[in-house]
Write a protein that holds these residues in place. Structure first.
Motif, PDB file in Angstrom:
ATOM      1  N   UNK A  19      -1.868  63.082  -2.202  1.00 34.10           N
ATOM      2  CA  UNK A  19      -0.801  62.430  -2.269  1.00 34.10           C
ATOM      3  C   UNK A  19      -1.123  60.636  -2.120  1.00 34.10           C
ATOM      4  N   UNK A  20      -0.425  60.011  -1.674  1.00 28.27           N
ATOM      5  CA  UNK A  20      -0.742  58.533  -1.639  1.00 28.27           C
ATOM      6  C   UNK A  20      -2.004  58.186  -0.512  1.00 28.27           C
ATOM      7  N   UNK A  21      -2.814  57.409  -1.346  1.00 26.75           N
ATOM      8  CA  UNK A  21      -4.047  57.145  -0.489  1.00 26.75           C
ATOM      9  C   UNK A  21      -4.120  55.554  -0.349  1.00 26.75           C
ATOM     10  N   UNK A  22      -3.997  55.011   0.782  1.00 29.87           N
ATOM     11  CA  UNK A  22      -4.246  53.600   1.211  1.00 29.87           C
ATOM     12  C   UNK A  22      -5.628  53.271   1.328  1.00 29.87           C
ATOM     13  N   UNK A  23      -5.614  51.947   1.334  1.00 30.81           N
ATOM     14  CA  UNK A  23      -7.226  51.638   1.377  1.00 30.81           C
ATOM     15  C   UNK A  23      -7.488  51.376   2.823  1.00 30.81           C
ATOM     16  N   UNK A  24      -8.462  52.430   3.230  1.00 30.87           N
ATOM     17  CA  UNK A  24      -8.890  52.347   4.572  1.00 30.87           C
ATOM     18  C   UNK A  24      -9.726  51.223   5.247  1.00 30.87           C
ATOM     19  N   UNK A  25     -10.625  50.458   4.240  1.00 33.98           N
ATOM     20  CA  UNK A  25     -11.073  49.255   4.477  1.00 33.98           C
ATOM     21  C   UNK A  25      -9.931  48.094   4.957  1.00 33.98           C
ATOM     22  N   UNK A  26      -9.044  47.995   4.083  1.00 29.90           N
ATOM     23  CA  UNK A  26      -8.201  46.978   4.403  1.00 29.90           C
ATOM     24  C   UNK A  26      -7.173  47.183   5.658  1.00 29.90           C
ATOM     25  N   UNK A  27      -7.044  48.623   5.879  1.00 35.34           N
ATOM     26  CA  UNK A  27      -6.063  48.999   7.003  1.00 35.34           C
ATOM     27  C   UNK A  27      -7.034  48.649   8.134  1.00 35.34           C
ATOM     28  N   UNK A  28      -8.197  48.861   8.260  1.00 35.54           N
ATOM     29  CA  UNK A  28      -9.173  48.543   9.405  1.00 35.54           C
ATOM     30  C   UNK A  28      -9.036  46.878   9.836  1.00 35.54           C
ATOM     31  N   UNK A  29      -8.944  46.123   8.615  1.00 33.24           N
ATOM     32  CA  UNK A  29      -8.964  44.778   8.974  1.00 33.24           C
ATOM     33  C   UNK A  29      -7.384  44.419   9.457  1.00 33.24           C
ATOM     34  N   UNK A  30      -6.617  45.001   8.791  1.00 29.15           N
ATOM     35  CA  UNK A  30      -5.066  44.935   9.515  1.00 29.15           C
ATOM     36  C   UNK A  30      -5.215  45.092  10.947  1.00 29.15           C
ATOM     37  N   UNK A  31      -5.782  46.402  11.179  1.00 30.71           N
ATOM     38  CA  UNK A  31      -5.703  46.719  12.570  1.00 30.71           C
ATOM     39  C   UNK A  31      -6.355  45.786  13.391  1.00 30.71           C
ATOM     40  N   UNK A  32      -7.419  45.090  12.882  1.00 33.67           N
ATOM     41  CA  UNK A  32      -8.067  44.060  14.015  1.00 33.67           C
ATOM     42  C   UNK A  32      -6.990  43.053  14.392  1.00 33.67           C
ATOM     43  N   UNK A  33      -6.076  42.480  13.411  1.00 32.40           N
ATOM     44  CA  UNK A  33      -5.026  41.750  13.991  1.00 32.40           C
ATOM     45  C   UNK A  33      -4.214  42.378  15.208  1.00 32.40           C
ATOM     46  N   UNK A  34      -4.088  43.699  15.064  1.00 34.07           N
ATOM     47  CA  UNK A  34      -3.130  44.012  16.216  1.00 34.07           C
ATOM     48  C   UNK A  34      -3.992  44.193  17.337  1.00 34.07           C
ATOM     49  N   UNK A  35      -5.340  44.320  17.363  1.00 40.33           N
ATOM     50  CA  UNK A  35      -6.286  44.287  18.484  1.00 40.33           C
ATOM     51  C   UNK A  35      -6.024  42.825  19.179  1.00 40.33           C
ATOM     52  N   UNK A  36      -6.174  41.866  18.274  1.00 47.28           N
ATOM     53  CA  UNK A  36      -6.349  40.595  18.637  1.00 47.28           C
ATOM     54  C   UNK A  36      -5.008  40.028  19.393  1.00 47.28           C
ATOM     55  N   UNK A  37      -3.901  40.464  18.759  1.00 49.36           N
ATOM     56  CA  UNK A  37      -2.712  40.172  19.406  1.00 49.36           C
ATOM     57  C   UNK A  37      -2.385  40.572  20.720  1.00 49.36           C
ATOM     58  N   UNK A  38      -2.896  42.079  20.683  1.00 51.52           N
ATOM     59  CA  UNK A  38      -2.701  42.953  22.004  1.00 51.52           C
ATOM     60  C   UNK A  38      -3.268  42.426  23.040  1.00 51.52           C
TER      61      UNK A  38
END
Length: 553
Positions: A49-68
């Motif tokens: 099925x749909x495959x997202x970019x895992x490397x980009x997802x990890x970088x976006x997740x870092x924003x969540x870690x920073x804000x949290x």
């Protein structure tokens, strides 16, 4: 329009899948975190099925870690951190040592070398920032002693992992036969400690003055947009600068950025401004973890996966319980800390990736770490729910007894939902009339303020029937809903009416749609703020006209 937009595709796929699976999890009455993880598996590279970019997802997740971490720092002062140092420092060190030994033992059984075993064990020893803080916030534990112990423990673990990540290349060189003198190792350790110490000193000495001053300036401009940008610029800028200049983690940099202004008046507003982005990117963190998971690992290495999960959930928990109890804290505190730390996350992935890159850790080790992470993160909310259930039995019984006695002591009992700007004024009025009242408030800081005044408070989300029961909704004569979210108020009103058909419900709304919704749900009276303001302004206008014409007011 070009269609090669991996960043947009990753965000859209991650959020859409997370919403769908989160809704399913909510329907099944399990933690939404489980849905977010499964959403990551669905959009990951190991499923069709749909495959997202895992490397980009990890970088976006870092924003969540920073804000949290920035949000946590806003509510966590230096005094809080120092108050738990006597248990957080030795506790984290001892648990890291114990979990590392267990991981190294499993690695030896699997036939790996000692260096690979140590990296594997270290990866299993450190808990996820996002998972622990999410659990603490959901459980309303951030302002409790056990919450402060768990967060302080986590900070010590993060500092230790920063040191490990810096030293690992040199240690890998030794393991692979590339000579490195003791003087060079000592220099690297000293340099790392100096950088971390320099960053902390800079934040406490300079940042404590500059950051609040910048936010105050932005607030005094009167532009909410500028203030929001200032908050985000400080949180993200300090985190990035800390990583780039001082080689500390994004999470640690953001935590100190929040902490240096945590006791200022603007801290609550700053937390509110970052909340929507924080929640969205925190969801992407869980999606990114799910994307890394290959379900085939469970089939190919089932025994090793089970052993890894047991080390993370059972081994680390037993160690934490023993350590906390040894330092004289209660069993409930020990269980809370153990449940919060019984998972692994972002630092584990960083160690695994670096270990594989340096040729120290076999790829099988990285797969086991990912499997351990996803299963432990999946289980963590269940552990906290079990713990909360056990703790609330006595409290709920006591609250029910208190609620049954209250109507007999006074003719009327009011349940007030919300202690914000409106709720605070309502509470003052009710207290002046000597009525029995209990306040239900979700935010820990507002609940604490109400308790300090002397109000009876139940901390939690009133849309939960358990929280309403704890507040004595079955014996209450009136329910007053003072929160600004009209549709959430509808859920509260519906639950209250089901439990107590005779209760009178008074609610607050901000739009005609909310008024209609609340009235259909069964609210007896709905007050729309804008209408009341307009009515009062018209009364004042008419009164001033009469006075100007000489008519009696």
């Amino acid at each position: 329009m070009p269609h090669s937009t991996p960043l947009v595709a990753t965000v859209v796929a991650g959020l859409v899948a997370a919403f769908a699976m989160g809704a399913v999890a909510h329907r099944l009455r399990i933690s939404p975190v489980a849905g977010y993880l499964f959403a990551g598996v669905l959009v990951g590279p190991f499923t069709p099925g749909v495959v997202a970019d895992s490397a980009l997802a990890n970088e976006l997740a870092e924003l969540g870690v920073i804000l949290l971490m920035f949000g946590v720092g806003l509510h966590f002062s230096v005094r809080d951190l120092l108050s738990v140092r006597k248990i957080a420092v030795p506790g984290a060190v001892l648990q890291i040592a114990f979990a590392t030994a267990l991981g190294a033992g499993l690695a030896t059984w699997l036939g790996w070398n000692l260096a690979g075993g140590l990296v594997f064990g270290l990866a299993l020893s450190v808990a996820s920032t996002v998972v622990l803080l999410r659990a603490m916030q959901v459980g309303k534990l951030m302002d409790t002693e056990r919450g402060r112990i768990a967060v302080g423990w986590l900070i010590v673990e993060d500092l230790a992992m920063v040191l490990v990540l810096v030293l690992l290349p040199a240690l890998a060189g030794l393991a692979n036969g590339r000579a490195q003198s003791g003087m060079e190792l000592a220099w690297m350790i000293g340099l790392t400690l100096a950088k971390v110490g320099g960053f902390i000193a800079l934040m406490l000495i300079v940042g404590k003055r500059v950051i609040p001053a910048a936010l105050h300036w932005a607030a005094h401009t009167g532009s909410r947009e500028l203030f929001r940008l200032a908050v985000l610029a400080i949180a993200l800028g300090v985190a990035f600068g800390a990583a780039y200049v001082f080689d500390v983690s994004f999470a640690l940099g953001a935590f100190f950025a929040g902490m240096v202004m945590g006791e200022k008046q603007l801290s609550r507003r700053a937390a509110e401004e970052t909340l929507p982005l924080r929640d969205a990117f925190a969801v992407l963190f869980f999606v990114s973890v799910g994307m890394l998971f290959d379900p085939a690992v469970v089939v190919e290495h089932g025994g090793a996966v089970l052993a890894t999960v047991l080390i993370v959930i059972l081994g680390k928990s037993l160690a934490a319980i023993a350590i906390v109890r040894f330092f004289g804290h209660s069993l409930h505190t020990a269980l809370t800390v153990a449940a919060g730390l019984a998972q692994i996350g972002e630092f584990s992935f960083m160690l695994a990736a670096l270990g594989v890159k340096l040729g120290v850790l076999p790829e099988e080790g990285r797969d086991l770490i990912l499997a351990g992470a996803i299963f432990s993160i999946f289980a963590n909310p269940l552990l906290f729910r079990w713990l909360a259930g056990r703790h609330s039995i006595v409290k709920s019984v006591a609250a029910s007894e208190s609620a049954r006695r209250a109507p007999s002591a006074a003719g009327e009992r009011v349940v007030l939902v919300g202690y914000g700007r409106v709720g605070r004024l309502v509470a003052e009025g009710i207290s002046g009339e000597a009525r029995q009242m209990v306040i239900v408030e979700e935010r820990a800081d507002l609940a604490r303020s109400a308790r300090e005044i002397g109000h009876e408070v139940v901390e939690g989300n009133a849309s939960s029937m358990d929280i309403l029961e704890e507040a004595g909704i079955g014996e209450a004569t009136r329910l007053m809903i003072a929160i600004p979210e009209g549709f959430e108020a509808g859920v509260i009103a519906q639950h209250a009416r089901q439990r107590n058909p005779d209760i009178q419900i008074l609610a607050r709304a901000h739009s005609d749609e909310e008024v209609d919704h609340l009235e259909k749900i069964g609210a007896d009276h709905v007050v729309m703020g804008e209408r009341e303001i307009a009515r009062r302004l018209l009364e004042l206008l008419q009164s001033s006209r009469r006075q100007g014409s000489g008519e009696p007011a």
